[in-house]
Write an enzyme that holds these catalytic residues in place. Structure first.
Site, short mmCIF file in Angstrom:
data_model
loop_
_atom_site.label_atom_id
_atom_site.label_comp_id
_atom_site.label_asym_id
_atom_site.label_seq_id
_atom_site.Cartn_x
_atom_site.Cartn_y
_atom_site.Cartn_z
N ALA A 1 0.86 -1.47 -0.48
CA ALA A 1 0.02 0.01 0.12
C ALA A 1 0.72 1.25 0.07
CB ALA A 1 -0.80 -0.16 1.41
N ASP A 2 0.17 2.28 -0.27
CA ASP A 2 1.03 3.87 -0.64
C ASP A 2 1.94 3.78 0.48
OD1 ASP A 2 -1.41 4.49 0.57
OD2 ASP A 2 -1.50 5.89 -0.81
#
Length: 377
Positions: A121-122
């Site tokens: 995930a970012d």
């Protein structure tokens, strides 16, 4: 209670599960055609390799994943009437999830056979990109949104569910994250609307310089950065932004100061929640737009009352993703080793004690305004 136990998060509009249920209710014909639910990076993986998979950090943000047990939650899926065949395999973020296929090679120009890491995930990749991979660390990020992420050795959950608990991209590690939906996005909106006489690059510098010339508290002017709702701490998609206290005595410089203070106050809300959860925050690592300006770095140190630290890389999440790929390829044995080999921390920038004390009243004013205005949003 079920969501707290299984997903470690409240149900919010931005998660995947509410979107799937919306599709099921509002677009039943499209829902019937649904074969698998994947996130954007996972669709790219599918096109590159032919493999359908995701990783724990992204899976835990779908609201369909048992964050503590690292598996899809059959309890949640059953409760909302979804079949488990919609989910895909979960692979480690630094593990080989497939090889670039001949078709993927033709589409991209990459050589066939390259291993593709699970990815992350970012914000998980952003934390890795500055070395926040073990408990005791925390990182504040300014992108369009703003986050404060603190890795933990177990899936700790905020009692008020104001912050999120997700799987880290580091094995057997989780993180607690506070999210403000509009951080750099709020500054960008203000710049584009109120500094049209300047190019974007010049305006960034000019507005920071203007703000630096205004005293703490912006002469009684407060900005609420809820331009597209808010998550932490309010969980209110209807919340909206506001300038409060505006008078003829204020100039654009005061407004610039108020906007930047408001964004930093929003991040302090998250820092305060993590501190109340007894997470050991002795300093805050910085990434994104808030790490680039000396004024913004000092502003964060003074508002948080904590030293702030930069690293020798500015790529943030992209660099973290590259480190995951390096571990997958065998360049480093694990993620902490990759961070140690590639990241150096710059000297800490310490808070000014007098400035931190002076921020107490403006911050108290900021936190008092949402409850007063909520009924008018």
């Amino acid at each position: 209670k079920g969501l707290r136990k299984w997903a470690c998060n409240p149900a919010l509009e931005g998660f995947t599960l509410p979107k799937v249920l919306w599709l099921k209710k509002r677009e039943p014909a499209a829902f019937k055609r649904l074969a698998k639910v994947v996130l954007p990076k996972d669709y790219i993986r599918f096109k590159l390799t032919g493999t359908l998979a995701t990783d724990p950090s992204d899976a835990s943000a779908t609201l369909m994943f048992d964050t503590a047990k690292l598996r899809w939650s059959q309890d949640i899926l059953k409760a909302v009437g979804l079949k488990s065949h919609l989910t895909v395999d979960v692979v480690g973020s630094a593990e080989n999830s497939g090889l670039v296929s001949a078709e993927g090679a033709r589409a991209t120009g990459l050589p066939a056979g390259i291993p593709v890491a699970g990815g992350g995930a970012d914000n998980a990749c952003g934390a890795i990109g500055v070395g926040a991979v073990t408990p005791g660390e925390a990182v504040a990020s300014w992108g369009t949104s703003g986050t404060v992420v603190a890795p933990t050795a177990s899936p700790l959950v905020d009692p008020g569910l104001r912050a999120h608990t997700f799987c880290h991209a580091v094995p057997n590690t989780w993180y607690v994250m506070g999210v403000m939906l509009t951080a750099g996005g709020a500054f960008g909106w203000f710049r584009d609307q109120c500094a049209k006489d300047l190019t974007a690059a010049d305006a960034n510098v000019a507005l920071n310089d203007e703000a630096a010339g205004v005293a703490i508290g912006a002469q009684g002017l407060t900005f609420l950065p809820y331009l597209q709702g808010e998550r932490t701490p309010h969980r209110d998609a209807s919340a909206r932004g506001a300038f409060i206290g505006l008078s003829l005595a204020h100039s654009r410089a005061h407004m610039s100061r108020a906007v930047l203070e408001g964004i930093t106050f929003g991040l302090r809300d998250s820092v305060a929640i993590l501190q109340k959860m007894d997470l050991p925050l002795s300093r805050i690592l910085l990434t994104g737009g808030g790490a680039k300006s000396p004024f913004l770095r000092q502003l964060q140190a003074d508002v948080f009352g904590l030293p702030v630290v930069r690293v020798n890389r500015e790529e943030g999440p992209a660099f973290g993703a590259a480190l995951l790929a390096g571990v997958c390829a065998g360049i480093w044995k694990d993620i902490p080793s990759a961070c140690k080999a590639t990241l150096n921390r710059l000297p800490a920038e310490k808070p000014d004690k007098k400035a931190h004390k002076a921020f107490a009243a403006p911050y108290k004013r900021y936190t008092s305004l949402y409850p007063l205005l909520r009924g008018n949003f």
